[in-house]
Design a protein around this motif. Structure first.
Motif, PDB file in Angstrom:
ATOM      1  N   ASP A 107       9.014  15.652  20.304  1.00  0.00           N
ATOM      2  CA  ASP A 107       8.764  14.777  19.263  1.00  0.00           C
ATOM      3  C   ASP A 107       7.091  14.608  19.165  1.00  0.00           C
ATOM      4  OD1 ASP A 107      11.305  15.025  18.461  1.00  0.00           O
ATOM      5  OD2 ASP A 107      11.685  13.172  19.327  1.00  0.00           O
ATOM      6  N   ILE A 108       6.644  14.237  20.212  1.00  0.00           N
ATOM      7  CA  ILE A 108       5.337  13.837  20.468  1.00  0.00           C
ATOM      8  C   ILE A 108       4.507  15.229  20.233  1.00  0.00           C
ATOM      9  CG2 ILE A 108       3.292  12.969  22.090  1.00  0.00           C
ATOM     10  CD1 ILE A 108       5.162  10.546  21.156  1.00  0.00           C
ATOM     11  N   THR A 109       4.890  16.321  20.716  1.00  0.00           N
ATOM     12  CA  THR A 109       4.115  17.500  20.478  1.00  0.00           C
ATOM     13  C   THR A 109       4.025  17.844  19.350  1.00  0.00           C
ATOM     14  OG1 THR A 109       4.789  18.041  23.006  1.00  0.00           O
ATOM     15  CG2 THR A 109       4.015  19.802  21.519  1.00  0.00           C
ATOM     16  N   ARG A 110       5.145  17.719  18.649  1.00  0.00           N
ATOM     17  CA  ARG A 110       5.154  18.047  17.268  1.00  0.00           C
ATOM     18  C   ARG A 110       4.210  17.150  16.308  1.00  0.00           C
ATOM     19  NH1 ARG A 110      10.457  19.387  17.898  1.00  0.00           N
ATOM     20  NH2 ARG A 110      11.146  17.297  17.781  1.00  0.00           N
ATOM     21  N   LEU A 111       4.231  16.057  16.594  1.00  0.00           N
ATOM     22  CA  LEU A 111       3.482  14.887  15.845  1.00  0.00           C
ATOM     23  C   LEU A 111       1.973  15.459  15.929  1.00  0.00           C
ATOM     24  CD1 LEU A 111       2.941  12.288  14.283  1.00  0.00           C
ATOM     25  CD2 LEU A 111       3.080  11.199  16.419  1.00  0.00           C
ATOM     26  N   LEU A 112       1.484  15.527  17.380  1.00  0.00           N
ATOM     27  CA  LEU A 112       0.032  15.992  17.491  1.00  0.00           C
ATOM     28  C   LEU A 112      -0.169  17.214  16.653  1.00  0.00           C
ATOM     29  CD1 LEU A 112       0.084  15.356  21.364  1.00  0.00           C
ATOM     30  CD2 LEU A 112      -0.865  13.588  19.566  1.00  0.00           C
ATOM     31  N   GLN A 113       0.640  18.012  16.885  1.00  0.00           N
ATOM     32  CA  GLN A 113       0.431  19.588  16.213  1.00  0.00           C
ATOM     33  C   GLN A 113       0.384  19.082  14.610  1.00  0.00           C
ATOM     34  OE1 GLN A 113       3.302  21.996  17.735  1.00  0.00           O
ATOM     35  NE2 GLN A 113       2.027  22.706  19.559  1.00  0.00           N
ATOM     36  N   SER A 114       1.349  18.558  14.081  1.00  0.00           N
ATOM     37  CA  SER A 114       1.148  18.303  12.704  1.00  0.00           C
ATOM     38  C   SER A 114      -0.224  17.548  12.098  1.00  0.00           C
ATOM     39  CB  SER A 114       2.420  17.300  12.052  1.00  0.00           C
ATOM     40  OG  SER A 114       2.349  16.007  12.694  1.00  0.00           O
ATOM     41  N   MET A 115      -0.792  16.660  13.297  1.00  0.00           N
ATOM     42  CA  MET A 115      -2.174  16.200  12.714  1.00  0.00           C
ATOM     43  C   MET A 115      -3.119  17.021  13.205  1.00  0.00           C
ATOM     44  SD  MET A 115      -1.566  12.873  11.696  1.00  0.00           S
ATOM     45  CE  MET A 115       0.028  12.670  11.140  1.00  0.00           C
ATOM     46  N   GLY A 116      -3.083  17.983  13.690  1.00  0.00           N
ATOM     47  CA  GLY A 116      -4.040  19.092  13.530  1.00  0.00           C
ATOM     48  C   GLY A 116      -4.737  18.800  15.367  1.00  0.00           C
ATOM     49  N   PHE A 117      -4.130  17.938  16.177  1.00  0.00           N
ATOM     50  CA  PHE A 117      -4.581  17.756  17.385  1.00  0.00           C
ATOM     51  C   PHE A 117      -4.935  19.012  18.164  1.00  0.00           C
ATOM     52  CE2 PHE A 117      -4.521  12.934  18.558  1.00  0.00           C
ATOM     53  CZ  PHE A 117      -5.027  12.542  17.096  1.00  0.00           C
ATOM     54  N   ASP A 118      -4.070  20.348  18.007  1.00  0.00           N
ATOM     55  CA  ASP A 118      -4.230  21.207  18.627  1.00  0.00           C
ATOM     56  C   ASP A 118      -5.688  22.018  18.447  1.00  0.00           C
ATOM     57  OD1 ASP A 118      -3.599  21.587  15.878  1.00  0.00           O
ATOM     58  OD2 ASP A 118      -2.393  23.724  16.577  1.00  0.00           O
ATOM     59  N   GLN A 119      -6.309  21.288  17.131  1.00  0.00           N
ATOM     60  CA  GLN A 119      -8.039  21.748  16.987  1.00  0.00           C
ATOM     61  C   GLN A 119      -8.760  20.992  17.803  1.00  0.00           C
ATOM     62  OE1 GLN A 119      -8.355  24.416  14.993  1.00  0.00           O
ATOM     63  NE2 GLN A 119      -6.081  24.592  15.044  1.00  0.00           N
ATOM     64  N   VAL A 120      -8.678  19.842  18.213  1.00  0.00           N
ATOM     65  CA  VAL A 120      -9.543  18.659  18.867  1.00  0.00           C
ATOM     66  C   VAL A 120      -9.107  18.472  20.437  1.00  0.00           C
ATOM     67  CG1 VAL A 120     -10.233  17.962  16.733  1.00  0.00           C
ATOM     68  CG2 VAL A 120      -8.465  16.841  17.718  1.00  0.00           C
ATOM     69  N   PHE A 121      -7.951  18.987  20.929  1.00  0.00           N
ATOM     70  CA  PHE A 121      -7.586  18.739  22.143  1.00  0.00           C
ATOM     71  C   PHE A 121      -7.107  19.956  22.824  1.00  0.00           C
ATOM     72  CE2 PHE A 121      -7.096  14.489  20.436  1.00  0.00           C
ATOM     73  CZ  PHE A 121      -7.732  13.724  21.433  1.00  0.00           C
ATOM     74  N   ASN A 122      -7.056  20.142  24.084  1.00  0.00           N
ATOM     75  CA  ASN A 122      -6.247  21.022  24.910  1.00  0.00           C
ATOM     76  C   ASN A 122      -4.913  20.417  25.095  1.00  0.00           C
ATOM     77  OD1 ASN A 122      -8.144  22.928  25.323  1.00  0.00           O
ATOM     78  ND2 ASN A 122      -9.173  21.538  26.793  1.00  0.00           N
ATOM     79  N   ILE A 123      -3.954  20.876  24.452  1.00  0.00           N
ATOM     80  CA  ILE A 123      -2.571  20.334  24.644  1.00  0.00           C
ATOM     81  C   ILE A 123      -1.672  20.953  25.595  1.00  0.00           C
ATOM     82  CG2 ILE A 123      -0.389  19.378  23.632  1.00  0.00           C
ATOM     83  CD1 ILE A 123      -2.194  19.083  20.944  1.00  0.00           C
ATOM     84  N   ILE A 124      -1.264  20.385  26.679  1.00  0.00           N
ATOM     85  CA  ILE A 124      -0.502  21.050  27.917  1.00  0.00           C
ATOM     86  C   ILE A 124       0.631  20.250  28.055  1.00  0.00           C
ATOM     87  CG2 ILE A 124      -2.590  21.989  28.779  1.00  0.00           C
ATOM     88  CD1 ILE A 124      -2.380  19.921  31.081  1.00  0.00           C
ATOM     89  N   ASP A 125       1.910  21.092  28.443  1.00  0.00           N
ATOM     90  CA  ASP A 125       2.984  20.312  28.651  1.00  0.00           C
ATOM     91  C   ASP A 125       3.438  20.251  30.002  1.00  0.00           C
ATOM     92  OD1 ASP A 125       3.843  22.943  29.480  1.00  0.00           O
ATOM     93  OD2 ASP A 125       5.000  23.135  27.777  1.00  0.00           O
ATOM     94  N   THR A 126       2.472  20.294  31.101  1.00  0.00           N
ATOM     95  CA  THR A 126       2.627  20.291  32.462  1.00  0.00           C
ATOM     96  C   THR A 126       2.138  19.096  33.082  1.00  0.00           C
ATOM     97  OG1 THR A 126       2.593  22.780  32.623  1.00  0.00           O
ATOM     98  CG2 THR A 126       2.429  21.487  34.798  1.00  0.00           C
ATOM     99  N   PRO A 127       2.862  18.100  33.772  1.00  0.00           N
ATOM    100  CA  PRO A 127       2.366  16.994  33.972  1.00  0.00           C
ATOM    101  C   PRO A 127       1.385  17.236  35.100  1.00  0.00           C
ATOM    102  CG  PRO A 127       4.812  16.714  33.815  1.00  0.00           C
ATOM    103  CD  PRO A 127       4.261  18.152  33.577  1.00  0.00           C
ATOM    104  N   LEU A 128       0.257  16.448  35.083  1.00  0.00           N
ATOM    105  CA  LEU A 128      -0.792  16.351  36.266  1.00  0.00           C
ATOM    106  C   LEU A 128      -0.590  15.377  37.171  1.00  0.00           C
ATOM    107  CD1 LEU A 128      -3.939  16.750  33.576  1.00  0.00           C
ATOM    108  CD2 LEU A 128      -2.643  18.697  34.928  1.00  0.00           C
TER     109      LEU A 128
END
Length: 160
Positions: A88-109
């Protein structure tokens, strides 16, 4: 009262912000002050926002996250990383265009052991309103969809 908190650490030139629980407007002054603190550092190699324990973020928080990315690109040429394992958070970020201004990853550091809770900051209603307005203007600047979604709110805040 918000049930969320923001934790912060700096380790080996990497700044880590970890959002826990519901991160909302009540934490905007704390987050904004931390963003300012990050950019007073003379050199750093990365900025990571860990959302792996975040249940929700509001639009003010998203706007301040966008501000962090914009400042990072302008001042040091770095694209910050957001870590999210919640669909849900990932979808929200993508809907806001955050994939253009962040590197979005799904592997916990690996999270630094030295994370500390940031203390809440009490601000006047006027200061908080100004931060909310700034955050939403930044979101509007990311894409047309955001511009349309937040236009009425920004207009109302500008009138008050």
């Amino acid at each position: 009262m918000s049930t969320g908190k923001i934790q912060f650490a700096e380790q080996d030139g990497t700044f880590v912000l970890k959002f826990v629980g519901e991160v909302r407007l009540t934490l905007c002054s704390t987050l904004d002050a931390t963003i300012e603190k990050i950019f007073t550092a003379l050199n750093f190699s990365a900025i990571v926002i860990d959302l792996t324990e975040t249940s929700s973020v509001d639009s003010t928080t998203l706007g301040l996250m966008a501000k962090l990315s914009i400042l990072s690109r302008q001042k040091v040429g770095l694209l910050p990383t957001v870590v999210t394992t919640n669909a849900d958070i990932t979808r929200l970020l993508q809907s806001m265009g955050f994939d253009q201004v962040f590197n979005i990853i799904d592997t916990p550091l690996p999270c630094p052991d030295c994370l500390e809770d940031l203390p809440p900051q009490d601000q006047s209603e006027e200061v908080v309103r100004a931060k909310v307005l700034e955050a939403h203007r930044i979101l509007m600047g990311l894409n047309d969809s955001n511009r349309e979604a937040f236009h009425d709110l920004v207009s109302a805040l500008e009138r008050s």
